[in-house]
Motif scaffolding. Structure first.
Motif, PDB file in Angstrom:
ATOM      1  N   UNK A   1       0.823  -1.208   0.000  1.00  0.00           N
ATOM      2  CA  UNK A   1       0.000   0.000   0.000  1.00  0.00           C
ATOM      3  C   UNK A   1       0.861   1.263   0.000  1.00  0.00           C
ATOM      4  N   UNK A   2       2.011   1.195  -0.681  1.00  0.00           N
ATOM      5  CA  UNK A   2       2.908   2.338  -0.730  1.00  0.00           C
ATOM      6  C   UNK A   2       2.877   3.069  -2.060  1.00  0.00           C
ATOM      7  N   UNK A   3       2.359   2.428  -3.125  1.00  0.00           N
ATOM      8  CA  UNK A   3       2.373   3.074  -4.436  1.00  0.00           C
ATOM      9  C   UNK A   3       1.113   2.758  -5.242  1.00  0.00           C
ATOM     10  N   UNK A   4       1.023   1.547  -5.788  1.00  0.00           N
ATOM     11  CA  UNK A   4      -0.050   1.210  -6.741  1.00  0.00           C
ATOM     12  C   UNK A   4      -1.453   1.439  -6.189  1.00  0.00           C
ATOM     13  N   UNK A   5      -1.746   0.900  -5.033  1.00  0.00           N
ATOM     14  CA  UNK A   5      -3.106   1.041  -4.497  1.00  0.00           C
ATOM     15  C   UNK A   5      -3.386   2.478  -4.078  1.00  0.00           C
ATOM     16  N   UNK A   6      -2.368   3.210  -3.634  1.00  0.00           N
ATOM     17  CA  UNK A   6      -2.561   4.620  -3.313  1.00  0.00           C
ATOM     18  C   UNK A   6      -2.847   5.424  -4.581  1.00  0.00           C
ATOM     19  N   UNK A   7      -2.151   5.094  -5.678  1.00  0.00           N
ATOM     20  CA  UNK A   7      -2.408   5.779  -6.943  1.00  0.00           C
ATOM     21  C   UNK A   7      -3.843   5.520  -7.404  1.00  0.00           C
ATOM     22  N   UNK A   8      -4.302   4.275  -7.315  1.00  0.00           N
ATOM     23  CA  UNK A   8      -5.669   3.934  -7.725  1.00  0.00           C
ATOM     24  C   UNK A   8      -6.690   4.680  -6.870  1.00  0.00           C
ATOM     25  N   UNK A  32     -10.831   3.681  -1.428  1.00  0.00           N
ATOM     26  CA  UNK A  32      -9.946   3.513  -0.283  1.00  0.00           C
ATOM     27  C   UNK A  32      -8.819   2.594  -0.740  1.00  0.00           C
ATOM     28  N   UNK A  33      -7.776   2.494   0.054  1.00  0.00           N
ATOM     29  CA  UNK A  33      -6.707   1.545  -0.252  1.00  0.00           C
ATOM     30  C   UNK A  33      -6.160   0.972   1.040  1.00  0.00           C
ATOM     31  N   UNK A  34      -5.546  -0.200   0.904  1.00  0.00           N
ATOM     32  CA  UNK A  34      -4.935  -0.867   2.058  1.00  0.00           C
ATOM     33  C   UNK A  34      -3.873  -1.822   1.546  1.00  0.00           C
ATOM     34  N   UNK A  35      -3.021  -2.244   2.472  1.00  0.00           N
ATOM     35  CA  UNK A  35      -1.975  -3.193   2.135  1.00  0.00           C
ATOM     36  C   UNK A  35      -2.087  -4.446   2.966  1.00  0.00           C
ATOM     37  N   UNK A  36      -1.659  -5.553   2.383  1.00  0.00           N
ATOM     38  CA  UNK A  36      -1.637  -6.808   3.131  1.00  0.00           C
ATOM     39  C   UNK A  36      -0.541  -6.754   4.196  1.00  0.00           C
ATOM     40  N   UNK A  81       5.750   1.492   6.028  1.00  0.00           N
ATOM     41  CA  UNK A  81       5.680   2.544   7.052  1.00  0.00           C
ATOM     42  C   UNK A  81       5.321   3.895   6.431  1.00  0.00           C
ATOM     43  N   UNK A  82       5.794   4.138   5.201  1.00  0.00           N
ATOM     44  CA  UNK A  82       5.523   5.407   4.516  1.00  0.00           C
ATOM     45  C   UNK A  82       5.199   5.141   3.047  1.00  0.00           C
ATOM     46  N   UNK A 123      -3.030  10.625   1.788  1.00  0.00           N
ATOM     47  CA  UNK A 123      -2.740   9.258   1.339  1.00  0.00           C
ATOM     48  C   UNK A 123      -1.618   8.679   2.189  1.00  0.00           C
ATOM     49  N   UNK A 124      -1.845   7.476   2.679  1.00  0.00           N
ATOM     50  CA  UNK A 124      -0.835   6.817   3.515  1.00  0.00           C
ATOM     51  C   UNK A 124      -1.068   5.318   3.484  1.00  0.00           C
ATOM     52  N   UNK A 125      -0.013   4.537   3.683  1.00  0.00           N
ATOM     53  CA  UNK A 125      -0.193   3.081   3.775  1.00  0.00           C
ATOM     54  C   UNK A 125      -1.023   2.725   5.000  1.00  0.00           C
ATOM     55  N   UNK A 126      -1.953   1.787   4.821  1.00  0.00           N
ATOM     56  CA  UNK A 126      -2.832   1.349   5.908  1.00  0.00           C
ATOM     57  C   UNK A 126      -3.032  -0.159   5.824  1.00  0.00           C
ATOM     58  N   UNK A 127      -3.254  -0.799   6.955  1.00  0.00           N
ATOM     59  CA  UNK A 127      -3.563  -2.234   6.923  1.00  0.00           C
ATOM     60  C   UNK A 127      -5.034  -2.455   6.591  1.00  0.00           C
TER      61      UNK A 127
END
Length: 172
Positions: A13-20, A35-39, A43-44, A63-67
């Protein structure tokens, strides 16, 4: 009218999903909420991804990485669509099944720096264009029937040999 909710997922959730997330929220403000999230969230956010979003004239603030667990509630967020941008299916997606349409757009499946002289920023710029095209064809252009959306998936898959198959994991 309530907006349709879309969750974009990728490994960190650091690039692709944040861009989408940014692309859909910038273009579909009234009828879509992304919304976006990472598996396994970073951290940034990737600074190159944030720069590309800003250069496209899209607000990157917030926009930030999130679980994925951030959306578990209470009350849990209900998503109309959950789109996995990672290369492989993940068991975490099973928890979203039910009324959520699960899609797999494996755009983040190529190693960065694999091209001759390719920089990370240049490759992220290519990914941004690809993600924007997918978002526009599925959600941001005038309404299409479900059969037309399925055709879009098949055409994109046949026309781009480097991309893995775009699949619908649950019926929409």
């Amino acid at each position: 009218m309530n907006p349709s909710t879309i969750l974009f997922l990728c490994d960190d959730n650091a690039a692709c999903s944040l861009m989408a997330e940014a692309i859909v929220n910038a273009a579909g403000a009234r009828h879509l909420k992304a919304f976006s999230a990472g598996f396994e969230p970073a951290k940034v956010a990737d600074p190159h991804a944030m720069e590309i979003i800003a250069q496209a004239g899209i607000r990157a603030r917030g926009l930030r990485p999130k679980p994925l667990t951030e959306f578990a509630g209470p009350p849990p967020v209900k998503f109309c669509y959950a789109i996995n941008l990672a290369t492989r299916s993940r068991p975490e997606l099973a928890g979203l099944a039910g009324e959520t349409c699960l899609l797999h757009w494996p755009v983040a499946d190529r190693p960065f720096g694999a091209g001759f002289g390719a920089s990370r920023k240049a490759e992220l710029l290519d990914l941004f264009a690809e993600i924007r095209q997918l978002c526009e064809s599925m959600f941001l252009r005038p309404a299409r029937t479900s059969a037309q959306k399925q055709t879009i998936h098949r055409v994109l898959d046949r026309s781009e040999s480097r991309r893995s198959e775009l699949t619908v994991e649950e019926h929409c």
